[in-house]
Design a protein around this motif. Structure first.
Motif, PDB file in Angstrom:
ATOM      1  N   SER A  70      69.080   6.206   7.486  1.00  0.00           N
ATOM      2  CA  SER A  70      68.118   7.139   8.079  1.00  0.00           C
ATOM      3  C   SER A  70      67.433   8.027   7.041  1.00  0.00           C
ATOM      4  O   SER A  70      66.488   8.746   7.370  1.00  0.00           O
ATOM      5  CB  SER A  70      68.828   8.042   9.111  1.00  0.00           C
ATOM      6  OG  SER A  70      69.648   9.002   8.469  1.00  0.00           O
ATOM      7  N   LEU A  71      67.896   7.979   5.798  1.00  0.00           N
ATOM      8  CA  LEU A  71      67.357   8.848   4.758  1.00  0.00           C
ATOM      9  C   LEU A  71      66.207   8.187   4.008  1.00  0.00           C
ATOM     10  O   LEU A  71      65.992   6.978   4.091  1.00  0.00           O
ATOM     11  CB  LEU A  71      68.464   9.211   3.762  1.00  0.00           C
ATOM     12  CG  LEU A  71      69.738   9.836   4.328  1.00  0.00           C
ATOM     13  CD1 LEU A  71      70.683  10.189   3.183  1.00  0.00           C
ATOM     14  CD2 LEU A  71      69.420  11.079   5.160  1.00  0.00           C
ATOM     15  N   SER A  72      65.511   8.978   3.241  1.00  0.00           N
ATOM     16  CA  SER A  72      64.467   8.439   2.374  1.00  0.00           C
ATOM     17  C   SER A  72      65.108   7.618   1.268  1.00  0.00           C
ATOM     18  O   SER A  72      66.282   7.829   0.913  1.00  0.00           O
ATOM     19  CB  SER A  72      63.646   9.564   1.758  1.00  0.00           C
ATOM     20  OG  SER A  72      64.430  10.300   0.825  1.00  0.00           O
ATOM     21  N   ALA A  73      64.343   6.698   0.690  1.00  0.00           N
ATOM     22  CA  ALA A  73      64.865   5.867  -0.395  1.00  0.00           C
ATOM     23  C   ALA A  73      65.287   6.724  -1.581  1.00  0.00           C
ATOM     24  O   ALA A  73      66.292   6.434  -2.247  1.00  0.00           O
ATOM     25  CB  ALA A  73      63.815   4.848  -0.821  1.00  0.00           C
ATOM     26  N   ALA A  74      64.550   7.788  -1.838  1.00  0.00           N
ATOM     27  CA  ALA A  74      64.870   8.668  -2.962  1.00  0.00           C
ATOM     28  C   ALA A  74      66.219   9.347  -2.767  1.00  0.00           C
ATOM     29  O   ALA A  74      67.027   9.434  -3.702  1.00  0.00           O
ATOM     30  CB  ALA A  74      63.773   9.705  -3.144  1.00  0.00           C
ATOM     31  N   ASP A  96      73.431  16.505   6.729  1.00  0.00           N
ATOM     32  CA  ASP A  96      74.015  17.135   5.546  1.00  0.00           C
ATOM     33  C   ASP A  96      73.681  16.447   4.229  1.00  0.00           C
ATOM     34  O   ASP A  96      73.583  17.110   3.192  1.00  0.00           O
ATOM     35  CB  ASP A  96      75.542  17.187   5.692  1.00  0.00           C
ATOM     36  CG  ASP A  96      76.005  18.292   6.614  1.00  0.00           C
ATOM     37  OD1 ASP A  96      75.156  18.902   7.293  1.00  0.00           O
ATOM     38  OD2 ASP A  96      77.227  18.536   6.668  1.00  0.00           O
ATOM     39  N   LEU A  97      73.559  15.131   4.238  1.00  0.00           N
ATOM     40  CA  LEU A  97      73.426  14.417   2.971  1.00  0.00           C
ATOM     41  C   LEU A  97      72.231  14.877   2.133  1.00  0.00           C
ATOM     42  O   LEU A  97      72.385  15.096   0.921  1.00  0.00           O
ATOM     43  CB  LEU A  97      73.389  12.910   3.216  1.00  0.00           C
ATOM     44  CG  LEU A  97      74.725  12.314   3.675  1.00  0.00           C
ATOM     45  CD1 LEU A  97      74.567  10.823   3.997  1.00  0.00           C
ATOM     46  CD2 LEU A  97      75.816  12.518   2.630  1.00  0.00           C
ATOM     47  N   PRO A  98      71.037  15.063   2.718  1.00  0.00           N
ATOM     48  CA  PRO A  98      69.939  15.575   1.884  1.00  0.00           C
ATOM     49  C   PRO A  98      70.226  16.974   1.319  1.00  0.00           C
ATOM     50  O   PRO A  98      69.795  17.297   0.209  1.00  0.00           O
ATOM     51  CB  PRO A  98      68.747  15.610   2.852  1.00  0.00           C
ATOM     52  CG  PRO A  98      69.090  14.609   3.910  1.00  0.00           C
ATOM     53  CD  PRO A  98      70.575  14.726   4.074  1.00  0.00           C
TER      54      PRO A  98
END
Length: 207
Positions: free
Chosen positions: A96-100, A198-200
């Protein structure tokens, strides 16, 4: 450390499974994120383990994990419930996150059943979830030393008379920030949405 989560998992040759038991002590939330505070920050262990290709792996210095958010989970590939669920949830959150942001996060699975979890076995199992997940094993004393450094409770596998193998391990994901220090952990039942939230923040050092 303020938390302990324990899981007793059984696996038999016929694929049957024993009950999973989770014992959660009181743990406070961490500011800004949905994980729980470790109370006392934990540095990446100095113990060197072995990756699935049979090469030495140092969590602190390896280029795969140095300077990245590193999520460490102890478990075993024959685990019937908590381990595969945790790996699947982490994979879903990363997707679900951006590739970066994904590129700045590594998931590390440490086997608590080294007699059965050889490098190829761990690699095949992790590839079901995400080929980028890192698998580590080693001798039991080294694995125990690694776990103790994180204040994570694990016990040697026990084979019962009926052939069932019981493996007891804490079921938390310890989250190391890019600076190599863990201040937050995630317990059994953490949702994909909470990980994704949380991950970002962890990538940006917001703990």
């Amino acid at each position: 450390m303020l938390l302990f989560t324990g899981a007793a998992c059984g696996s038999g040759g016929d694929g049957s499974s024993g009950p999973a038991v989770v014992d959660l002590s009181e743990a406070s939330g961490a500011a800004g994120v949905r994980g729980v505070s470790l109370g006392t920050p934990v540095a990446k262990p100095t113990t060197t383990l072995v990756d699935t290709a049979g090469a030495p792996f140092d969590l602190r210095t390896d280029q795969a994990t140095a300077g990245r958010v590193t999520l460490v989970f102890f478990g075993f590939t024959n685990c019937p419930d908590i381990c595969p669920t945790t790996m699947a949830d982490l994979d879903a959150a990363l997707e679900s996150l951006s590739a970066a942001d994904r590129d700045r996060i590594r998931v590390v699975f440490v086997s608590t059943d080294p007699d059965r979890d050889t490098g190829p076995v761990i690699r095949r199992w992790l590839d079901q979830f995400d080929a980028s997940f890192i698998g580590l094993t080693g001798t039991w004393p080294h694995i125990k030393e690694f776990a103790d450094a994180l204040d994570v409770a694990i016990e040697p596998a026990v084979r019962e008379a009926d052939g069932t193998v019981n493996v007891t391990h804490s079921a938390q994901v310890t989250a190391f920030s890019p600076d190599g220090t863990a201040r937050v952990a995630y317990l059994t039942g953490t949702s994909v949405a909470d990980y994704a939230h949380d991950l970002p923040l962890l990538v940006r050092g917001k703990t």
